[in-house]
Enzyme design. Structure first.
Site, mmCIF file in Angstrom:
data_model
loop_
_atom_site.group_PDB
_atom_site.id
_atom_site.type_symbol
_atom_site.label_atom_id
_atom_site.label_comp_id
_atom_site.label_asym_id
_atom_site.label_seq_id
_atom_site.Cartn_x
_atom_site.Cartn_y
_atom_site.Cartn_z
ATOM 1 N N GLU A 170 0.573 -0.362 -5.263
ATOM 2 C CA GLU A 170 0.201 0.544 -5.312
ATOM 3 C C GLU A 170 0.686 1.802 -5.285
ATOM 4 O O GLU A 170 1.118 2.791 -4.641
ATOM 5 C CB GLU A 170 -1.235 0.291 -4.354
ATOM 6 C CG GLU A 170 -1.944 1.353 -4.489
ATOM 7 C CD GLU A 170 -2.360 1.854 -3.460
ATOM 8 O OE1 GLU A 170 -3.785 2.854 -3.402
ATOM 9 O OE2 GLU A 170 -2.215 2.227 -2.211
ATOM 10 N N ASP A 206 1.148 -1.232 -0.315
ATOM 11 C CA ASP A 206 -0.187 -0.100 -0.169
ATOM 12 C C ASP A 206 1.132 1.120 0.228
ATOM 13 O O ASP A 206 1.614 1.596 0.474
ATOM 14 C CB ASP A 206 -0.682 0.031 1.321
ATOM 15 C CG ASP A 206 -2.305 1.307 1.562
ATOM 16 O OD1 ASP A 206 -2.547 1.240 0.287
ATOM 17 O OD2 ASP A 206 -1.019 1.841 2.335
#
Length: 986
Positions: free
Chosen positions: A708, A655
């Site tokens: 990401e 993330d």
């Protein structure tokens, strides 16, 4: 032999006279009575006479000792002859020679072993009678050995055994004798007892006990402890003799401990305030000049005693919970503590008698930041250490002045459990005996300023259910059943394999279900829809449910909201058994500021950067990790390996990578400091990501890492050793989320069809950079929350048009180069945006609901998209190769039509055509290769069973030799409105 006998007779007489003076007349009658009683039991009488003879020798004066010493040489010279004489007497070949009482006792015992029963009885009776007169002068005192008896018996069995081994030169104390004794059973001598196997050293120790009155000046009554000497010299009985008497446990012998020098005020204060770096150096047992000092720190205890073998020594109360004492021992024995509290007494192991549980190699690797199995050495681990079950606690806190462990086992008062610092590593360690799984704990850390903070374990592998914050001692007992899955997952790399991902937020997918309950439903549902993988939003423990798991405090613990770590393992195992891979969101970018977690863990910035401008995340109010500190990098790299290795996770979606890569991320000028080259790249984060990816791929074959990353950083999915135009090596990820495609395509779909011709480039631009990285096309949770609406609600028009646009978009997405990810609820066109409080609107699929068919039709489409996708290598085999894609028409903006060909490695094609206009386009000509005799429609999102208008091409379509769109042949199709059509060679 006569000379030796005469000398021993003189010594015996001196002992008798010495004892007779001390003995009261009243005891003579008692002694005579006991002696007479012994004559009725020859075996018992012989043993008793032997003990009493030793007692007399022990009470002798210095003159007796000198006389005994003079006998040594004579005994050595005659040892062999005595042995022969005893043997002859036992076999009846010659009469036994008379010897002093102690020698006759030994001869009698030898005779019991070898003579016939009748002769043995007579021999022992004679021995008892001869010993009886001496008994009158024997004081009633517990004696445990017979020096000369043992010597004669050993010389009888072993002619070459030197007698010097039995001379009383050792200064072994009674405390040493009892402390080293393992047990105190009463064992009776059997007819075939092998006296030759007795150890001379045992006799030596026993003699020393009888001759050292300094520690225990008061005589111990005979009846108090009749067994130890026999137990210490116990000999295995032969199998054909009578069974030995059962063992009888003896009470510990009370011994008075002397008071040691008091602790210095400095050490005492540091122990009391929890700031001592080496409590093991003061507590526990340590050799000193006059023995062994025992010191215990037991707050709230009334008394503490040491139990070592058969010794019990009450320690002196020094106040403030300190107890200590010195015992005259040569070495530290195995011991336990008997702790008396106000309402209970506990016998426990001493945590401060154990060596460290961590080795030099572990500490070296931790210091180097290269311990890839960090979770195996830090945290709480049930284990057996030095033969004792307990739990090892260890934590990295280099700035702490002291660390104590507190938990349910000490009523959350860590005062009595200070940990030791293991050198410059910054690691603190303590092995606590008797502590096992299920215990709650935290670390009580003394900050540099002396204040204390109670912290959860950063390496905890299990936690309490939030909002509770304690760590829990745990150990996995799970047995995996997914070997087949693991064996084949590495057969094909992820970028060249079918990868269709269903993103799930476990707590809200079916609210209220546990890991094990989810394991009964989720695998079946995902398998029915045909997805190859699930991606779990962060599973690691987090205090605030509204963060969806993206503000992690327990990086090594699956959230306890849904069950135990082994319950989570069960869920992963069941998914694997169903043929479904498991990806997991991983959050190494930042962590929350909770005062019980990582923030300023040991009183100073530790996991976060010491520069406040670098530490504070401007968007989320969290703290960023200090990627330049090797121990912090180690914490995160090992964490990535941990999830893949311990929980069989098949991939990590990392993330917020962009926030890690740029020093100026969401910061204004003046709020950040350039790197050493004057740039804005976070070089420490780059090095960390490269190390993490390299380590995971090396340690866990078949695993994929996904970034990401929302910028155009060069080389996100390039190998770490390949340098790009920017001068950096690749970050080493396997895949990257294509955030640009997601943003552009959703923007296009939000326009009314009549206006889409002005935004046609938003659907085609992605192919300009499609092969710059290995991409995943994500429609994730981020796109269906916080007022963004669900996917179907983003589509313009009425309900029918919205569903049609939704279906057309999914068909386009599944055929576009790249893997695909779809968030839960979007597979059946949920109208409301997602909420973690109630999850997907499953009621939309209830047959009792009037519009159930509309939603079930979309779900059926997703199932068929996945089915055709998995069976068509052209849609996934060359996702990262330009040879796997060819435009048919990318510029038909007036028609809102996009068409392209996908190829597998063998050049087998699939034609994908999307019509994003709300009108039917009959006889729409499209260029195709001329080597395909006919095309067959394999999927049409406008079919009636999906809720469409059922405008289809039911028959094979043959190409015409009419070049079109730059291709040698062409076909004419009827394009349904707001639909995507797939065709393959018939």
């Amino acid at each position: 032999m006569k000379k030796a006998a005469a000398q021993k007779a003189v010594a015996k007489k001196a002992v008798t006279q010495k004892a007779a003076v001390k003995k009261a007349p009243a005891k003579k009658a008692t002694t005579a009575k006991k002696a007479a009683a012994r004559t009725t039991d020859p075996v018992a009488g012989t043993a008793a006479v032997a003990k009493e003879a030793a007692a007399k020798a022990a009470k002798g004066t210095a003159a007796v000792k000198e006389t005994a010493a003079r006998t040594t040489a004579a005994v050595k010279e005659t040892a062999a002859r005595k042995a022969a004489a005893v043997k002859e007497a036992a076999t009846g070949k010659a009469p036994a020679a008379k010897v002093p009482a102690a020698e006759e006792t030994a001869a009698g015992q030898a005779a019991v072993k070898k003579a016939p029963a009748k002769k043995a009885a007579a021999k022992k009776a004679t021995t008892a009678k001869k010993a009886a007169p001496a008994k009158k002068a024997t004081p009633v005192k517990q004696t445990t050995t017979v020096k000369q008896t043992t010597t004669v018996k050993q010389t009888t069995a072993k002619k070459a055994t030197p007698v010097e081994k039995t001379t009383p030169v050792e200064k072994t104390t009674p405390v040493e004798k009892a402390a080293t004794r393992k047990a105190a059973p009463v064992k009776q001598t059997t007819a075939k007892k092998a006296a030759a196997t007795r150890k001379t050293a045992t006799a030596r120790k026993a003699t020393a006990v009888a001759t050292t009155p300094a520690v225990a000046p008061e005589p111990v009554p005979t009846a108090a402890e009749p067994a130890p000497a026999v137990a210490a010299e116990s000999v295995p009985a032969v199998t054909d003799g009578p069974a030995p008497a059962p063992a009888v446990a003896a009470e510990p012998t009370p011994v008075e401990a002397t008071a040691p020098p008091a602790l210095t005020a400095y050490d005492r204060d540091r122990l009391l305030t929890g700031t001592h770096h080496d409590p093991h150096g003061l507590l526990g047992a340590h050799p000193v000049e006059d023995g062994v000092v025992f010191r215990a720190f037991r707050p709230y205890a009334r008394a503490v005693a040491v139990l070592a073998g058969e010794v019990r020594a009450d320690l002196h109360d020094e106040g403030d919970g300190f107890f200590s004492g010195v015992l005259p021992l040569r070495e530290v024995p195995a011991y336990r503590l008997l702790v008396t509290y106000e309402d209970t007494v506990q016998e426990v192991e001493d945590a401060y008698r154990f060596l460290p549980t961590l080795g030099e190699l572990d500490l070296h690797l931790i210091g180097e930041g290269r311990h890839e199995d960090l979770w195996t050495v830090l945290g709480a681990h049930p284990m057996t250490h030095e033969g004792v079950r307990g739990t090892r606690f260890s934590v990295w806190a280099p700035n702490a002045r002291g660390v104590r462990v507190a938990g349910t086992f000490n009523f959350w008062d860590g005062a009595g459990h200070p940990m030791r610092s293991l050198g410059s590593s910054g690691v603190w360690e303590l092995f606590v005996p008797g502590i096992g799984e299920g215990e709650l704990y935290k670390f009580d850390i003394a900050r540099p300023d002396g204040s204390h903070t109670l912290r959860a374990d950063p390496m905890a592998r299990r936690t309490e259910v939030p909002p509770a914050t304690s760590s829990i001692v745990t150990s996995s007992q799970y047995e995996w059943d997914d070997a087949e899955w693991l064996a084949r997952r590495a057969e094909r790399p992820a970028h060249a394999a079918p990868l269709s991902i269903y993103e799930v937020h476990l707590p809200s997918w079916r609210p209220g279900l546990t890991y094990r309950q989810l394991a009964e439903q989720l695998p079946a549902y995902v398998r029915e829809l045909g997805f190859t993988h699930v991606e779990l939003m962060p599973v690691a423990e987090h205090p605030f449910g509204g963060s969806w798991g993206y503000q992690v405090t327990g990086f090594y613990a699956p959230t306890a909201r849904l069950g135990t770590p082994d319950d989570f393992r069960y869920l992963v195992d069941r998914l694997h058994q169903a043929g479904i891979g498991v990806l997991m969101d991983w959050v190494p970018a930042h962590f929350p500021r909770d005062a019980w977690a990582l923030a300023e863990f040991d009183g100073r910035p530790l996991y976060e950067h010491e520069d406040p401008l670098r530490a504070a995340h401007p968007d989320w109010g969290t703290l960023e990790f200090d990627f330049g500190r090797r121990e912090v990098r180690n914490f995160l790299v090992a964490n990535a390996v941990y999830w893949c290795q311990e929980f069989h996770i098949d991939g990590l979606r990392v993330d917020a990578v962009a926030s890690m890569l740029y020093l100026d991320y969401s910061r204004e000028p003046g709020q950040w400091t350039p790197n050493e080259h004057g740039g804005r790249e976070n070089l420490d984060a780059v090095a960390f990501l490269q190390e993490m990816n390299a380590t995971v791929y090396r340690r866990c074959p078949g695993v994929v890492t996904i970034a990401e990353e929302s910028t155009a950083w060069d080389g996100v999915t390039r190998a770490t050793h390949h340098r790009g135009p920017s001068g950096f090596g690749g970050l080493g990820f396997g895949l990257k989320w294509n955030m640009g495609w997601m943003h552009d395509s959703l923007q296009y779909m939000s326009h009314e069809p009549v206006h889409r011709k002005y935004h046609h480039h938003e659907m085609t631009f992605s192919m300009v950079y499609a092969y710059s990285e290995n991409y995943v096309l994500p429609i994730s949770h981020d796109e269906v929350v916080h007022g963004k609406g669900s996917l179907v609600s983003k589509m313009p028009g009425d309900w029918w048009q919205q569903r049609a646009g939704h279906r057309a978009y999914l068909g386009y997405m599944w055929s576009h180069p790249g893997k695909q990810l779809l968030f839960m609820g979007q597979e059946f066109a949920q109208g409301a945006e997602w909420s973690e409080a109630h999850g997907p609107d499953w009621w939309l699929l209830d047959p009792a609901y009037g519009a159930e068919a509309d939603h079930r039709g979309v779900r059926d489409l997703v199932r068929d998209l996945n089915g055709v996708y998995r069976d068509t290598p052209a849609l996934w085999e060359q996702d990262t190769e330009p040879a796997g894609f060819q435009w048919v028409t990318g510029d038909a903006s007036e028609d809102n039509v996009i068409a392209f060909l996908r190829y597998d490695a063998d050049r087998n094609p699939l034609l994908a055509v999307s019509n994003f206009a709300a009108v039917v386009r009959p006889d729409y000509r499209l260029g195709v290769p001329d080597d395909v005799p006919a095309w067959h429609e394999v999927l049409n999102t406008d079919e009636a069973r999906y809720g469409g208008s059922d405008v289809t091409n039911p028959h094979p379509v043959k190409p015409e030799p009419h070049p079109w769109h730059g291709l040698p042949a062409s076909i004419r199709l009827t394009l349904p409105p707001l639909a995507t059509v797939w065709l393959r060679p018939a």
